[in-house]
Design an enzyme around this catalytic site. Structure first.
Site, PDB file in Angstrom:
ATOM      1  N   LYS A  89       3.952  -7.116   3.918  1.00 51.47           N
ATOM      2  CA  LYS A  89       3.759  -5.709   3.616  1.00 51.47           C
ATOM      3  C   LYS A  89       3.470  -4.984   4.917  1.00 51.47           C
ATOM      4  O   LYS A  89       2.925  -5.544   5.870  1.00 51.47           O
ATOM      5  CB  LYS A  89       2.636  -5.486   2.602  1.00 51.47           C
ATOM      6  CG  LYS A  89       1.227  -5.857   3.032  1.00 51.47           C
ATOM      7  CD  LYS A  89       0.488  -4.871   3.910  1.00 51.47           C
ATOM      8  CE  LYS A  89       0.425  -3.501   3.303  1.00 51.47           C
ATOM      9  NZ  LYS A  89      -0.306  -2.556   4.240  1.00 51.47           N
ATOM     10  N   THR A  94       0.867  -1.186   0.000  1.00 46.51           N
ATOM     11  CA  THR A  94       0.000   0.000   0.000  1.00 46.51           C
ATOM     12  C   THR A  94       0.905   1.238   0.000  1.00 46.51           C
ATOM     13  O   THR A  94       1.345   1.678  -1.053  1.00 46.51           O
ATOM     14  CB  THR A  94      -0.959  -0.009   1.202  1.00 46.51           C
ATOM     15  OG1 THR A  94      -0.233  -0.256   2.406  1.00 46.51           O
ATOM     16  CG2 THR A  94      -2.031  -1.075   1.027  1.00 46.51           C
ATOM     17  N   THR A 129      -0.618  -2.693  10.539  1.00 46.43           N
ATOM     18  CA  THR A 129      -1.222  -2.896   9.218  1.00 46.43           C
ATOM     19  C   THR A 129      -0.241  -3.711   8.422  1.00 46.43           C
ATOM     20  O   THR A 129       0.534  -3.196   7.647  1.00 46.43           O
ATOM     21  CB  THR A 129      -1.481  -1.589   8.492  1.00 46.43           C
ATOM     22  OG1 THR A 129      -2.370  -0.813   9.246  1.00 46.43           O
ATOM     23  CG2 THR A 129      -2.158  -1.832   7.156  1.00 46.43           C
ATOM     24  N   ASN A 188      -0.286  10.481   5.496  1.00 47.94           N
ATOM     25  CA  ASN A 188      -1.555  10.098   6.097  1.00 47.94           C
ATOM     26  C   ASN A 188      -2.633  11.158   5.968  1.00 47.94           C
ATOM     27  O   ASN A 188      -3.818  10.871   6.000  1.00 47.94           O
ATOM     28  CB  ASN A 188      -1.337   9.707   7.549  1.00 47.94           C
ATOM     29  CG  ASN A 188      -0.722   8.320   7.662  1.00 47.94           C
ATOM     30  OD1 ASN A 188      -1.386   7.336   7.526  1.00 47.94           O
ATOM     31  ND2 ASN A 188       0.591   8.293   7.879  1.00 47.94           N
ATOM     32  N   THR A 235      -7.326  10.480  -0.404  1.00 42.90           N
ATOM     33  CA  THR A 235      -7.636  11.452  -1.472  1.00 42.90           C
ATOM     34  C   THR A 235      -6.777  11.229  -2.693  1.00 42.90           C
ATOM     35  O   THR A 235      -5.843  10.469  -2.681  1.00 42.90           O
ATOM     36  CB  THR A 235      -7.438  12.888  -0.967  1.00 42.90           C
ATOM     37  OG1 THR A 235      -6.083  13.033  -0.497  1.00 42.90           O
ATOM     38  CG2 THR A 235      -8.393  13.197   0.142  1.00 42.90           C
TER      39      THR A 235
END
Length: 418
Positions: free
Chosen positions: A179, A153, A190, A413, A418
């Site tokens: 990841k 990501t 995460t 972040n 967006t």
């Protein structure tokens, strides 16, 4: 390939270094899909402890109950979390669709997702990616790297590790990909980690071995202190080596050590790739009243936003270090604590010029103008920083890893959705 200090052979190939493992991955913009095959494997997994869990975590917890897996399908770009019944349906469809494409029963397929929370899965993008990936499955180093890239990501590079050890003269391999870059905290982050081995080991002992390794690795890293909803670490053992690694209910110590190495290596890669990170931090605790206290203290220092900020500013602020130890919950006496900082552990190399004491046995040695402070400030300009803390109470030890807190972390972040 090379040999590390524990006589573990570091090899190429990532997750595909293990015989019988095939994988593939495709990244298309922010979205990606990876499939990993390790047929008829015994398996176990560790998951997030967050009370908000993603649909694929719910699914995989159920699928892995019998200790058997043959495949994993994972996507990036969308976490499929906090998406209600619709998210469960999407997860089930992904698994069923994959099952048909690769001809493996759906109850042998684990699933994972990573990305934005609270958004519906873009099935019009994910499904065609699954179709393409299913046609590319192969056993190669390139395929491992493709899979590692597909699950990224905000990561800036793929993360892989593989080792080979000898057990009673026979080779056993362990390989993995993962990841993780942000939303990384103790009790997983995460992160998705997939590890394979060709050892013969029952799922009961896979569970024990994996939890042992996770406690030393993925649960000892901090980027930002936020715990994710999707964290998953899975270990699959396909037995292709014909080497048993459990005897009399005891897991072979060399196998455990090798698994620890792979997990720690992957965990440290995540921290080095922390969102906006410029510096890598290692905190070693010794002399704690217990191992539990050592873990509390080490995690507290790598989690301290004030010290992470000082790290970014290259300020050897021992006050922030001792404060973090003090509120960690561990037993400590500020009158006897010792703190050093530098580029390597003073515990391992007491006479090195790459580390210096800031505090020794409760006495501050780094006041303004002292050689200790001048040296510490110079050492702080390095990329890798090591903090050693001796609580001088007993023999509890632990190590945690983290990174600095930079302007870029806020930028990454602030613009994440967006």
């Amino acid at each position: 390939m090379s040999i590390n200090e524990d006589n573990i052979k570091i090899i190429e190939g990532g997750i595909c270094a293990v015989s019988g493992v095939e994988t593939a991955g495709i990244k298309q913009g922010k979205y990606g899909v990876a499939i990993i095959l390790s047929l008829d494997s015994n398996a176990a997994a560790v998951f997030t402890s967050n009370k908000v869990v993603a649909a694929p975590v719910i699914h995989t917890k159920e699928v892995i109950k019998d200790g058997k897996l043959s495949a994993i399908v994972a996507n990036s770009g969308n976490a499929n979390c906090f998406t209600g019944s619709h998210g469960i349906e999407d997860c089930e469809y992904i698994v069923e669709h994959t099952s048909k494409l690769i001809n493996i029963p759906k109850d042998q397929i684990a699933s994972s997702s990573t990305g934005v929370i609270g958004r519906k899965m873009p099935m019009d993008i994910i499904e065609p990616l699954i179709d393409k990936v299913s046609l590319k499955l192969t056993h190669s180093a390139e395929a491992s790297t493709d899979a590692a890239k597909a699950i990224m990501t905000t990561d800036t590079h793929p993360k892989e590790c593989a080792v080979e050890i000898n057990i009673e003269g026979k080779p056993v391999r362990i390989g993995g990909i993962c990841k993780g870059s942000g939303m990384i905290a103790p009790n997983m982050g995460t992160m998705l980690a997939y590890i394979t081995t060709d050892a013969i080991i029952d799922s009961k002992y896979i569970n024990i071995a994996l939890k042992n390794s996770v406690s030393k690795s993925f649960n000892m890293i901090v980027v930002d202190g936020d715990e994710s909803t999707n964290d998953t670490a899975i270990l699959l053992a396909n037995g292709k080596s014909n080497v048993e690694v459990v005897s009399g209910d005891i897991i072979n110590k060399d196998f455990q050590k090798a698994l620890d190495y792979v997990c720690i290596n992957l965990a440290k890669q995540m921290v080095r790739d922390g969102e906006g990170a410029n510096k890598f931090l290692e905190v070693n605790i010794k002399g704690a009243s217990s191992p539990t206290d050592a873990v509390l203290a080490s995690k507290s220092v790598v989690s301290s936003m004030l010290f992470k900020s000082a790290l970014f500013g290259e300020d050897p602020n021992w006050g922030r270090i001792v404060s973090a130890v003090g509120y960690s919950g561990c037993e400590m006496d500020p009158n006897i604590i010792s703190i050093s900082i530098g580029n390597e552990s003073i515990f391992e190399k007491p006479d090195s010029d790459k580390s210096v004491y800031l505090v020794k046995n409760g006495e501050i040695l780094a006041f303004e103008g002292t050689d200790n402070l001048i040296t510490a400030e110079k050492l702080m300009s390095s990329t890798d920083i090591v903090v050693d803390i001796d609580l001088n109470l007993s023999d509890g030890e632990a190590t945690a890893w983290g990174c600095d807190l930079s302007y870029d972390y806020v930028k990454i972040n602030g613009e994440y959705t967006t």
